[in-house]
Design a protein around this motif. Structure first.
Motif, PDB file in Angstrom:
ATOM      1  N   THR A 240       0.843  -1.184   0.000  1.00 29.50           N
ATOM      2  CA  THR A 240       0.000   0.000   0.000  1.00 29.50           C
ATOM      3  C   THR A 240       0.885   1.242   0.000  1.00 29.50           C
ATOM      4  OG1 THR A 240      -0.170   0.270   2.416  1.00 29.50           O
ATOM      5  CG2 THR A 240      -1.714  -1.261   1.355  1.00 29.50           C
ATOM      6  N   VAL A 241       0.405   2.297  -0.639  1.00 31.38           N
ATOM      7  CA  VAL A 241       1.117   3.572  -0.692  1.00 31.38           C
ATOM      8  C   VAL A 241       0.133   4.665  -0.283  1.00 31.38           C
ATOM      9  CG1 VAL A 241       2.413   5.195  -2.123  1.00 31.38           C
ATOM     10  CG2 VAL A 241       2.593   2.724  -2.566  1.00 31.38           C
ATOM     11  N   SER A 242       0.406   5.307   0.848  1.00 30.80           N
ATOM     12  CA  SER A 242      -0.459   6.383   1.351  1.00 30.80           C
ATOM     13  C   SER A 242      -1.887   5.915   1.565  1.00 30.80           C
ATOM     14  CB  SER A 242      -0.436   7.589   0.395  1.00 30.80           C
ATOM     15  OG  SER A 242       0.860   8.127   0.304  1.00 30.80           O
ATOM     16  N   GLY A 243      -2.060   4.681   1.944  1.00 27.14           N
ATOM     17  CA  GLY A 243      -3.397   4.148   2.151  1.00 27.14           C
ATOM     18  C   GLY A 243      -3.924   4.445   3.541  1.00 27.14           C
ATOM     19  N   VAL A 293       3.678   1.737   2.829  1.00 24.07           N
ATOM     20  CA  VAL A 293       4.506   2.921   2.581  1.00 24.07           C
ATOM     21  C   VAL A 293       3.706   4.168   2.914  1.00 24.07           C
ATOM     22  CG1 VAL A 293       5.850   4.202   0.866  1.00 24.07           C
ATOM     23  CG2 VAL A 293       5.725   1.694   0.729  1.00 24.07           C
ATOM     24  N   ASP A 294       4.296   5.052   3.704  1.00 25.14           N
ATOM     25  CA  ASP A 294       3.674   6.328   4.054  1.00 25.14           C
ATOM     26  C   ASP A 294       4.678   7.457   3.883  1.00 25.14           C
ATOM     27  OD1 ASP A 294       1.027   5.820   4.743  1.00 25.14           O
ATOM     28  OD2 ASP A 294       1.499   5.367   6.840  1.00 25.14           O
ATOM     29  N   GLY A 295       4.171   8.644   3.632  1.00 23.17           N
ATOM     30  CA  GLY A 295       4.986   9.852   3.644  1.00 23.17           C
ATOM     31  C   GLY A 295       4.800  10.591   4.949  1.00 23.17           C
ATOM     32  N   PRO A 322      10.234  10.309   5.764  1.00 15.23           N
ATOM     33  CA  PRO A 322       9.893  11.536   6.504  1.00 15.23           C
ATOM     34  C   PRO A 322       9.516  12.713   5.621  1.00 15.23           C
ATOM     35  CG  PRO A 322      11.829  10.495   7.462  1.00 15.23           C
ATOM     36  CD  PRO A 322      11.532   9.743   6.193  1.00 15.23           C
ATOM     37  N   HIS A 323      10.185  12.884   4.482  1.00 16.64           N
ATOM     38  CA  HIS A 323       9.906  14.040   3.636  1.00 16.64           C
ATOM     39  C   HIS A 323       8.851  13.747   2.572  1.00 16.64           C
ATOM     40  CE1 HIS A 323      13.164  11.660   1.865  1.00 16.64           C
ATOM     41  NE2 HIS A 323      12.683  12.019   0.685  1.00 16.64           N
ATOM     42  N   GLY A 324       8.271  12.555   2.573  1.00 13.95           N
ATOM     43  CA  GLY A 324       7.313  12.177   1.546  1.00 13.95           C
ATOM     44  C   GLY A 324       5.955  12.825   1.749  1.00 13.95           C
ATOM     45  N   ASP A 325       5.336  13.233   0.629  1.00 11.64           N
ATOM     46  CA  ASP A 325       3.981  13.769   0.694  1.00 11.64           C
ATOM     47  C   ASP A 325       2.988  12.656   0.361  1.00 11.64           C
ATOM     48  OD1 ASP A 325       4.301  13.459  -2.047  1.00 11.64           O
ATOM     49  OD2 ASP A 325       4.338  15.608  -2.486  1.00 11.64           O
ATOM     50  N   HIS A 326       1.724  13.023   0.142  1.00 10.49           N
ATOM     51  CA  HIS A 326       0.733  12.014  -0.204  1.00 10.49           C
ATOM     52  C   HIS A 326       1.082  11.395  -1.558  1.00 10.49           C
ATOM     53  CE1 HIS A 326      -3.037   9.937   0.255  1.00 10.49           C
ATOM     54  NE2 HIS A 326      -3.392  10.271  -0.974  1.00 10.49           N
ATOM     55  N   LEU A 327       1.155  10.094  -1.610  1.00 10.63           N
ATOM     56  CA  LEU A 327       1.610   9.311  -2.764  1.00 10.63           C
ATOM     57  C   LEU A 327       3.115   9.419  -3.001  1.00 10.63           C
ATOM     58  CD1 LEU A 327      -1.301   9.734  -5.324  1.00 10.63           C
ATOM     59  CD2 LEU A 327      -0.719   7.723  -3.947  1.00 10.63           C
ATOM     60  N   ALA A 331       9.342  11.736  -3.580  1.00  7.13           N
ATOM     61  CA  ALA A 331      10.337  10.863  -2.939  1.00  7.13           C
ATOM     62  C   ALA A 331      10.387   9.485  -3.598  1.00  7.13           C
ATOM     63  CB  ALA A 331      10.012  10.718  -1.444  1.00  7.13           C
ATOM     64  N   ARG A 332      10.163   9.404  -4.901  1.00  9.93           N
ATOM     65  CA  ARG A 332      10.066   8.107  -5.557  1.00  9.93           C
ATOM     66  C   ARG A 332      11.275   7.201  -5.337  1.00  9.93           C
ATOM     67  NH1 ARG A 332       5.780  10.060  -7.717  1.00  9.93           N
ATOM     68  NH2 ARG A 332       4.318   8.731  -8.840  1.00  9.93           N
ATOM     69  N   PRO A 333      12.514   7.718  -5.402  1.00 15.49           N
ATOM     70  CA  PRO A 333      13.651   6.810  -5.190  1.00 15.49           C
ATOM     71  C   PRO A 333      13.680   6.168  -3.807  1.00 15.49           C
ATOM     72  CG  PRO A 333      14.375   8.862  -6.210  1.00 15.49           C
ATOM     73  CD  PRO A 333      12.962   9.077  -5.774  1.00 15.49           C
ATOM     74  N   ASP A 334      12.967   6.765  -2.848  1.00 17.76           N
ATOM     75  CA  ASP A 334      12.989   6.256  -1.486  1.00 17.76           C
ATOM     76  C   ASP A 334      12.063   5.067  -1.263  1.00 17.76           C
ATOM     77  OD1 ASP A 334      14.768   8.278  -0.156  1.00 17.76           O
ATOM     78  OD2 ASP A 334      13.225   9.630  -0.921  1.00 17.76           O
ATOM     79  N   TRP A 335      11.154   4.815  -2.211  1.00 19.87           N
ATOM     80  CA  TRP A 335      10.190   3.731  -1.972  1.00 19.87           C
ATOM     81  C   TRP A 335       9.869   2.885  -3.198  1.00 19.87           C
ATOM     82  CZ3 TRP A 335       5.598   3.588  -4.686  1.00 19.87           C
ATOM     83  CH2 TRP A 335       5.217   4.760  -5.343  1.00 19.87           C
ATOM     84  N   LEU A 336       9.864   3.471  -4.397  1.00 22.21           N
ATOM     85  CA  LEU A 336       9.402   2.723  -5.564  1.00 22.21           C
ATOM     86  C   LEU A 336      10.261   1.500  -5.864  1.00 22.21           C
ATOM     87  CD1 LEU A 336       7.460   2.328  -7.862  1.00 22.21           C
ATOM     88  CD2 LEU A 336       8.667   4.081  -9.167  1.00 22.21           C
TER      89      LEU A 336
END
Length: 350
Positions: A240-243, A293-295, A322-327, A331-336
């Motif tokens: 899940t991403v920002s769920g 995954v959350d921002g 920590p610096h991620g926003d919704h979706l 910060a794509r390199p940090d989670w994708l």
């Protein structure tokens, strides 16, 4: 609830709305310079939809004049992204824009990925895409021989939004089914959101003809994916991403309430839908590997982020950027890559 934060700001100043949509729309794949050109002259949020619809049509014209199928397909993908972006603000022609996005994506895949296959059924439609060198599954469907991931959109997102996620999964040898479900994307004009998304996923798995799938759910799609992972036995991995873990209707900002009302068909239906968005009882039943995954910058009144889901699921892992926003478009390199690897490792053992 994709994107919940930018939906909340839709009734605020135009500059604020444009700024908040920045990471989402560029994450969709719209060129950052084009984004600035399209949004730089907007006098109000009401101008957003027509501006992106107009830009999408310009890409269609370029596709018609293109000198090769590759160039035409590239312009068609750009058109699909712009048409989808047109739907992200309140707009009378949103249904037409969603239909245009759907058509442009189909035309693009016909040129760029002839092996892609449209799959539709009760309450869903989407595209099954297979990795270029991957083996075909049953009846050439691109099935379980390579592992199949279903990408589940959210409140106001659609299958056209997460093409970068699909590319990351395809690059790891996974087949991808990017879908619109009830009340989503091209189906939003003819249906409403339903909480029982595990039934939709079950029909998708039947149609794909594979014995098991992975799920990725984004924003409200995270709730749908987690619920399906708990209740549909053929789900073998999930992310899940920002769920949302839980929604509190009375605390949701009015613009977000309005969006849920539109997508569910009325105030009473919206309240009932929000009441269902609570994973406390279902999380312990998610026994498959689950990445949440959350921002850290994704804070919306009335919305509980995913940490309780990861903590309660027996095989849950929590990734907070920590610096991620919704979706986490910023910060794509940090989670994708990690999310794509999680599904590839679980489904294929690679």
């Amino acid at each position: 609830m994709t994107d919940m934060k930018s939906t909340v700001s839709a009734s605020d100043d135009t500059a604020g709305f444009v700024a908040e949509q920045w990471t989402r729309v560029t994450g969709v794949g719209v060129d950052p310079h084009e984004y600035r050109r399209v949004t730089g002259g907007l006098a109000s949020v009401a101008d957003w939809g027509p501006a992106f619809l107009r830009t999408g049509r310009e890409h269609l014209e370029r596709a018609e004049d293109a000198g090769s199928p590759l160039s035409a397909g590239t312009h068609l993908l750009a058109a699909a992204r712009c048409f989808h972006s047109a739907t992200l603000a309140p707009y009378a022609e949103a249904a037409r824009a969603a239909a245009a996005a759907d058509d442009a994506l189909g035309r693009a895949l016909a040129l760029l990925e002839p092996g892609a296959r449209r799959v539709s059924g009760e309450g869903f439609t989407g595209w099954l895409r297979v990795p270029p060198a991957g083996p075909a599954g049953p009846a050439g469907r691109g099935g379980d021989a390579v592992g199949t991931v279903i990408v589940v959109p959210g409140l106001d997102s659609a299958k056209e939004e997460f093409l970068d996620l699909a590319s990351a999964l395809l690059a790891r040898g996974l087949a991808v089914f990017a879908m619109d479900g009830p009340g989503q994307g091209v189906l939003a004009a003819s249906s409403v959101l339903v909480p029982e998304y595990e039934e939709v996923v079950g029909r998708v798995v039947d149609a794909l003809g594979v014995p098991r799938v992975g799920l990725v759910g984004l924003s409200l799609g995270g709730y749908f994916a987690a619920r399906a992972a708990a209740l549909e036995p053929r789900v073998a991995a999930a992310a899940t991403v920002s769920g949302p873990f839980r929604l509190d209707w009375d605390e949701l900002p009015p613009p977000l309430q309005d969006m849920v009302v539109r997508r569910t068909g009325g105030v009473d239906a919206a309240r009932e839908f929000a009441r269902h968005v609570d994973l406390a009882g279902l999380a312990p039943r998610i026994t498959v590997p689950l990445l949440v995954v959350d921002g850290g910058q994704d804070v919306i009144p009335g919305v509980t982020n995913g940490e309780p889901l990861a903590r309660s699921a027996p095989r849950g892992t929590y990734l907070s950027v920590p610096h991620g926003d919704h979706l986490l478009g910023n910060a794509r390199p940090d989670w994708l890559p990690r999310l794509a690897d999680h599904l590839a490792h679980t489904l294929t053992g690679a």
